[in-house]
Design a protein around this motif. Structure first.
Motif, PDB file in Angstrom:
ATOM      1  N   TYR A   1       0.849  -1.199   0.000  1.00 38.84           N
ATOM      2  CA  TYR A   1       0.000   0.000   0.000  1.00 38.84           C
ATOM      3  C   TYR A   1       0.882   1.247   0.000  1.00 38.84           C
ATOM      4  CZ  TYR A   1      -4.105  -2.796   1.367  1.00 38.84           C
ATOM      5  OH  TYR A   1      -5.138  -3.693   1.414  1.00 38.84           O
ATOM      6  N   THR A   2       0.547   2.189  -0.857  1.00 41.02           N
ATOM      7  CA  THR A   2       1.272   3.465  -0.876  1.00 41.02           C
ATOM      8  C   THR A   2       0.285   4.625  -0.979  1.00 41.02           C
ATOM      9  OG1 THR A   2       3.123   2.424  -2.032  1.00 41.02           O
ATOM     10  CG2 THR A   2       3.058   4.829  -2.050  1.00 41.02           C
ATOM     11  N   TRP A   3       0.449   5.603  -0.101  1.00 40.03           N
ATOM     12  CA  TRP A   3      -0.359   6.828  -0.131  1.00 40.03           C
ATOM     13  C   TRP A   3       0.345   7.868  -0.980  1.00 40.03           C
ATOM     14  CZ3 TRP A   3      -5.093   7.135   2.338  1.00 40.03           C
ATOM     15  CH2 TRP A   3      -5.404   6.092   3.198  1.00 40.03           C
ATOM     16  N   LEU A   4      -0.423   8.519  -1.840  1.00 44.26           N
ATOM     17  CA  LEU A   4       0.098   9.659  -2.603  1.00 44.26           C
ATOM     18  C   LEU A   4      -0.570  10.918  -2.073  1.00 44.26           C
ATOM     19  CD1 LEU A   4      -0.060   7.134  -4.840  1.00 44.26           C
ATOM     20  CD2 LEU A   4       1.140   8.886  -6.120  1.00 44.26           C
ATOM     21  N   ILE A   5       0.238  11.877  -1.697  1.00 47.10           N
ATOM     22  CA  ILE A   5      -0.270  13.090  -1.045  1.00 47.10           C
ATOM     23  C   ILE A   5       0.260  14.326  -1.761  1.00 47.10           C
ATOM     24  CG2 ILE A   5      -0.317  14.429   1.105  1.00 47.10           C
ATOM     25  CD1 ILE A   5      -1.536  11.755   1.624  1.00 47.10           C
ATOM     26  N   GLU A   6      -0.650  15.171  -2.181  1.00 55.14           N
ATOM     27  CA  GLU A   6      -0.285  16.510  -2.652  1.00 55.14           C
ATOM     28  C   GLU A   6      -0.970  17.482  -1.684  1.00 55.14           C
ATOM     29  OE1 GLU A   6       1.443  18.694  -3.851  1.00 55.14           O
ATOM     30  OE2 GLU A   6       0.957  19.137  -5.954  1.00 55.14           O
TER      31      GLU A   6
ATOM     32  N   TRP B   1      -7.904  25.323  -5.639  1.00 49.63           N
ATOM     33  CA  TRP B   1      -6.795  24.440  -5.274  1.00 49.63           C
ATOM     34  C   TRP B   1      -7.415  23.291  -4.487  1.00 49.63           C
ATOM     35  CZ3 TRP B   1      -6.971  24.209   0.005  1.00 49.63           C
ATOM     36  CH2 TRP B   1      -7.537  25.306   0.656  1.00 49.63           C
ATOM     37  N   GLY B   2      -6.622  22.291  -4.205  1.00 49.05           N
ATOM     38  CA  GLY B   2      -7.169  21.183  -3.432  1.00 49.05           C
ATOM     39  C   GLY B   2      -6.075  20.350  -2.808  1.00 49.05           C
ATOM     40  N   THR B   3      -6.443  19.647  -1.758  1.00 45.09           N
ATOM     41  CA  THR B   3      -5.571  18.616  -1.198  1.00 45.09           C
ATOM     42  C   THR B   3      -5.918  17.309  -1.893  1.00 45.09           C
ATOM     43  OG1 THR B   3      -5.438  19.707   0.953  1.00 45.09           O
ATOM     44  CG2 THR B   3      -4.965  17.346   0.895  1.00 45.09           C
ATOM     45  N   LEU B   4      -4.900  16.646  -2.456  1.00 42.69           N
ATOM     46  CA  LEU B   4      -5.116  15.375  -3.154  1.00 42.69           C
ATOM     47  C   LEU B   4      -4.570  14.234  -2.294  1.00 42.69           C
ATOM     48  CD1 LEU B   4      -3.959  16.328  -6.783  1.00 42.69           C
ATOM     49  CD2 LEU B   4      -6.194  16.672  -5.693  1.00 42.69           C
ATOM     50  N   ILE B   5      -5.399  13.220  -2.101  1.00 42.46           N
ATOM     51  CA  ILE B   5      -4.987  12.043  -1.330  1.00 42.46           C
ATOM     52  C   ILE B   5      -5.419  10.813  -2.112  1.00 42.46           C
ATOM     53  CG2 ILE B   5      -5.285  10.765   0.841  1.00 42.46           C
ATOM     54  CD1 ILE B   5      -6.052  13.448   2.175  1.00 42.46           C
ATOM     55  N   GLY B   6      -4.470   9.934  -2.383  1.00 40.91           N
ATOM     56  CA  GLY B   6      -4.803   8.701  -3.092  1.00 40.91           C
ATOM     57  C   GLY B   6      -4.119   7.514  -2.447  1.00 40.91           C
ATOM     58  N   LEU B   7      -4.709   6.340  -2.618  1.00 38.83           N
ATOM     59  CA  LEU B   7      -4.083   5.110  -2.128  1.00 38.83           C
ATOM     60  C   LEU B   7      -3.954   4.138  -3.293  1.00 38.83           C
ATOM     61  CD1 LEU B   7      -2.982   3.522   0.327  1.00 38.83           C
ATOM     62  CD2 LEU B   7      -5.300   2.607   0.636  1.00 38.83           C
ATOM     63  N   VAL B   8      -2.742   3.632  -3.501  1.00 38.71           N
ATOM     64  CA  VAL B   8      -2.531   2.598  -4.518  1.00 38.71           C
ATOM     65  C   VAL B   8      -2.059   1.317  -3.834  1.00 38.71           C
ATOM     66  CG1 VAL B   8      -1.919   4.303  -6.300  1.00 38.71           C
ATOM     67  CG2 VAL B   8      -0.110   3.194  -4.995  1.00 38.71           C
ATOM     68  N   ARG B   9      -2.399   0.181  -4.459  1.00 34.59           N
ATOM     69  CA  ARG B   9      -1.879  -1.098  -3.980  1.00 34.59           C
ATOM     70  C   ARG B   9      -1.094  -1.685  -5.140  1.00 34.59           C
ATOM     71  NH1 ARG B   9      -4.891  -6.099  -0.818  1.00 34.59           N
ATOM     72  NH2 ARG B   9      -2.893  -6.853   0.009  1.00 34.59           N
TER      73      ARG B   9
ATOM     74  N   ARG C   1       0.566  -1.251  -8.245  1.00 37.39           N
ATOM     75  CA  ARG C   1       0.429  -0.133  -9.184  1.00 37.39           C
ATOM     76  C   ARG C   1      -1.035   0.238  -9.418  1.00 37.39           C
ATOM     77  NH1 ARG C   1       4.171   1.543 -12.719  1.00 37.39           N
ATOM     78  NH2 ARG C   1       2.791   1.422 -14.518  1.00 37.39           N
ATOM     79  N   LYS C   2      -1.945  -0.378  -8.641  1.00 38.87           N
ATOM     80  CA  LYS C   2      -3.373  -0.175  -8.883  1.00 38.87           C
ATOM     81  C   LYS C   2      -3.949   0.888  -7.940  1.00 38.87           C
ATOM     82  CE  LYS C   2      -7.768  -2.641  -8.389  1.00 38.87           C
ATOM     83  NZ  LYS C   2      -8.501  -1.806  -9.333  1.00 38.87           N
ATOM     84  N   PRO C   3      -4.438   2.024  -8.488  1.00 35.67           N
ATOM     85  CA  PRO C   3      -5.105   3.012  -7.626  1.00 35.67           C
ATOM     86  C   PRO C   3      -6.389   2.414  -7.029  1.00 35.67           C
ATOM     87  CG  PRO C   3      -4.509   3.972  -9.758  1.00 35.67           C
ATOM     88  CD  PRO C   3      -4.320   2.490  -9.882  1.00 35.67           C
ATOM     89  N   LEU C   4      -6.524   2.481  -5.707  1.00 34.56           N
ATOM     90  CA  LEU C   4      -7.723   1.939  -5.046  1.00 34.56           C
ATOM     91  C   LEU C   4      -8.816   3.005  -4.940  1.00 34.56           C
ATOM     92  CD1 LEU C   4      -6.116  -0.115  -2.147  1.00 34.56           C
ATOM     93  CD2 LEU C   4      -6.914  -0.930  -4.374  1.00 34.56           C
ATOM     94  N   PHE C   5      -8.418   4.181  -4.475  1.00 29.99           N
ATOM     95  CA  PHE C   5      -9.357   5.304  -4.410  1.00 29.99           C
ATOM     96  C   PHE C   5      -8.562   6.585  -4.334  1.00 29.99           C
ATOM     97  CE2 PHE C   5      -8.924   3.912   0.069  1.00 29.99           C
ATOM     98  CZ  PHE C   5      -8.434   5.074   0.630  1.00 29.99           C
TER      99      PHE C   5
ATOM    100  N   PRO D   1      -4.108  10.407  -7.562  1.00 29.74           N
ATOM    101  CA  PRO D   1      -5.302  10.479  -6.702  1.00 29.74           C
ATOM    102  C   PRO D   1      -6.572  10.850  -7.465  1.00 29.74           C
ATOM    103  CG  PRO D   1      -3.453  11.609  -5.658  1.00 29.74           C
ATOM    104  CD  PRO D   1      -3.028  11.308  -7.070  1.00 29.74           C
ATOM    105  N   LEU D   2      -6.410  11.478  -8.638  1.00 30.00           N
ATOM    106  CA  LEU D   2      -7.579  11.909  -9.414  1.00 30.00           C
ATOM    107  C   LEU D   2      -8.109  10.799 -10.317  1.00 30.00           C
ATOM    108  CD1 LEU D   2      -6.148  15.412 -10.388  1.00 30.00           C
ATOM    109  CD2 LEU D   2      -7.995  14.993  -8.744  1.00 30.00           C
ATOM    110  N   LEU D   3      -7.299   9.780 -10.599  1.00 32.68           N
ATOM    111  CA  LEU D   3      -7.702   8.756 -11.568  1.00 32.68           C
ATOM    112  C   LEU D   3      -8.987   8.029 -11.174  1.00 32.68           C
ATOM    113  CD1 LEU D   3      -4.231   7.245 -12.596  1.00 32.68           C
ATOM    114  CD2 LEU D   3      -5.646   8.875 -13.859  1.00 32.68           C
ATOM    115  N   PRO D   4      -9.129   7.586  -9.914  1.00 38.01           N
ATOM    116  CA  PRO D   4     -10.391   6.899  -9.578  1.00 38.01           C
ATOM    117  C   PRO D   4     -11.609   7.823  -9.697  1.00 38.01           C
ATOM    118  CG  PRO D   4      -8.689   6.401  -7.956  1.00 38.01           C
ATOM    119  CD  PRO D   4      -8.161   7.526  -8.802  1.00 38.01           C
ATOM    120  N   ILE D   5     -11.430   9.099  -9.375  1.00 33.87           N
ATOM    121  CA  ILE D   5     -12.546  10.053  -9.497  1.00 33.87           C
ATOM    122  C   ILE D   5     -12.960  10.165 -10.959  1.00 33.87           C
ATOM    123  CG2 ILE D   5     -13.303  12.441  -9.079  1.00 33.87           C
ATOM    124  CD1 ILE D   5     -10.972  12.699  -7.043  1.00 33.87           C
ATOM    125  N   LEU D   6     -11.960  10.336 -11.829  1.00 36.69           N
ATOM    126  CA  LEU D   6     -12.228  10.531 -13.250  1.00 36.69           C
ATOM    127  C   LEU D   6     -12.809   9.266 -13.881  1.00 36.69           C
ATOM    128  CD1 LEU D   6      -8.975  12.534 -13.986  1.00 36.69           C
ATOM    129  CD2 LEU D   6     -11.305  13.399 -14.318  1.00 36.69           C
TER     130      LEU D   6
END
Lengths: 265, 265
Positions: free
Chosen positions: A83-88, A103-111, A113-117, A218-223
């Motif tokens: 698990y890896t968190w990506l934080i902007e 602007w925004g705070t971006l938070i994503g979690l990948v497992r 190479r797969k983005p989970l959310f 972090p935006l990929l699952p949203i999109l």
């Protein structure tokens, strides 16, 4: 390796977003310390960026010490799990320091190479754009509205957005100019918020360059959960950042990709 | 001719802003009818622009039938007094139609050629930026905060904003590029909201072209009351719109004016 319940992880990410929002709001439109971390150009970082990242890193390490972290200001922390968190902490620092709420705070979690959310939190507007296994949602106060891109399929009717014309140089600048000449309208500015508006069906196309992984993953699952198609300029998944094409429909994505490729041959 | 109490006029303008905000909010991020009123280029107008202008015109004619009106969509109404209202129902129609909150309703009152007061209302952010004889204020909920520009005096440290690079062509485009090469940072996008952020001390310089009177005159009292200097590119009061230089300090205004003039010699 133990599987962690995805809902638990999602709830934790939403808590992180709430924490980040409080810190960001306390700094927004206040006299902020802006430092230039750029070498050849102006690349601002504020004490708000640093404070948010510090607090989110500390919270992640305390709760999930085995997880990795990739974030803008302090770099990578290797984890012992996949698990890896990506934080902007603040995507759109230039917007933030000039009083714009885009602007925004971006938070994503990948497992692996797969983005989970992933999520984009905009506390001034009290909005969280969230994408994961349950789909893509705009969360505002007690309300959740499903995000759905709109079905524009031709460049001639497309509204294009991009943060800044200076994101591109050389042949990529020429390709971008060729694309925007074909679109109905181009809007500059917006940073991460453009992707949120794409997912919500208010824009048709976002084309950018020079992104870092935490700017886009972090935006990929949203999109994707909203029906958008997102790749780099070669048509590959943009997991490493770089140059990005995000479109509200498959047809429009294909048209933009072909034009950007063709202009550079 | 009878003098009307300025406070009565200001209260009426704030009522108009409230009314406009309700209509705009009802249309924002909803499927809107976008028409192209441009001849050679895309110049969108939405049903929200038209509905707001219609309601504000009706309210002004009912309350002050002797006043003139200059507004974007339906043009001029001559009055029998020397009071004239300038109305821009939605400044930033392109922002509005793409989901960004960086647009505003502009309402100003002039007597003869003298601007008496003006406001920018942004209902999503619940903000009214107001300037008049009592000074310049950000009105938000029950709070009024005084607006004050910041004291940046050199181009090298200045943050410049402008709605779109395509506002300029020919020698003016070259002059604008020369200016932005000298500034610390340039932000595109923002429409009227850039002027609000200038008055609030979050930007240093706004340079634009092709403005109409109702795009800039309602903003003049806000800017001037906050310590900004605003002229056209010839250094004259921009009462007719056109090309505008607005700066947070006299020194910075002078530096920008000289550079823009010098680049066009």
């Amino acid at each position: 390796m133990a599987e962690i319940d995805i809902l638990e992880l999602e709830d934790f990410a939403l808590e992180l977003a709430h924490t980040a929002g409080g810190i960001a709001q306390a700094h927004f439109r206040q006299p902020v310390t802006v430092e230039n971390k750029g070498v050849s150009s102006f690349d601002p970082v504020t004490n708000a960026d640093r404070a948010i990242e510090r607090v989110l890193r500390t919270a992640i390490v305390a709760r999930y010490p085995e997880h990795g972290i990739v974030a803008e200001e302090e770099g990578e922390r290797a984890g012992s799990s996949d698990y890896t968190w990506l934080i902007e902490p603040i995507d759109g620092t230039r917007a933030f320091m000039t009083g714009s709420p885009l602007w925004g705070t971006l938070i994503g979690l990948v497992r692996g190479r797969k983005p989970l959310f992933g999520l984009l939190a905009q506390p001034v507007l009290e909005e969280v754009f969230f994408g994961g296994p349950s789909g893509s949602w705009l969360i505002k106060a007690e309300r959740r509205d499903r995000l759905r891109s709109r079905a524009c399929t031709s460049l001639a009717r497309a509204v294009l957005a991009s943060t800044h014309p200076d994101m591109f140089s050389g042949e990529r600048a020429a390709a971008f100019d060729a694309l925007r000449a074909r679109c109905l309208l181009t809007r500059f500015g917006g940073d991460c918020y453009n992707y949120a508006m794409l997912a919500a069906g208010h824009l048709d196309l976002v084309v950018e360059g020079q992104l870092k992984p935490y700017d886009i993953v972090p935006l990929l699952p949203i999109l994707q959960g909203a029906g958008c198609v997102v790749t780099d300029w070669e048509g590959q998944p943009p997991l490493a950042g770089g140059n990005v094409i995000a479109a509200g429909s498959r047809e429009l994505h294909q048209a933009a990709l072909e034009l950007l490729r063709g202009s550079r041959l």
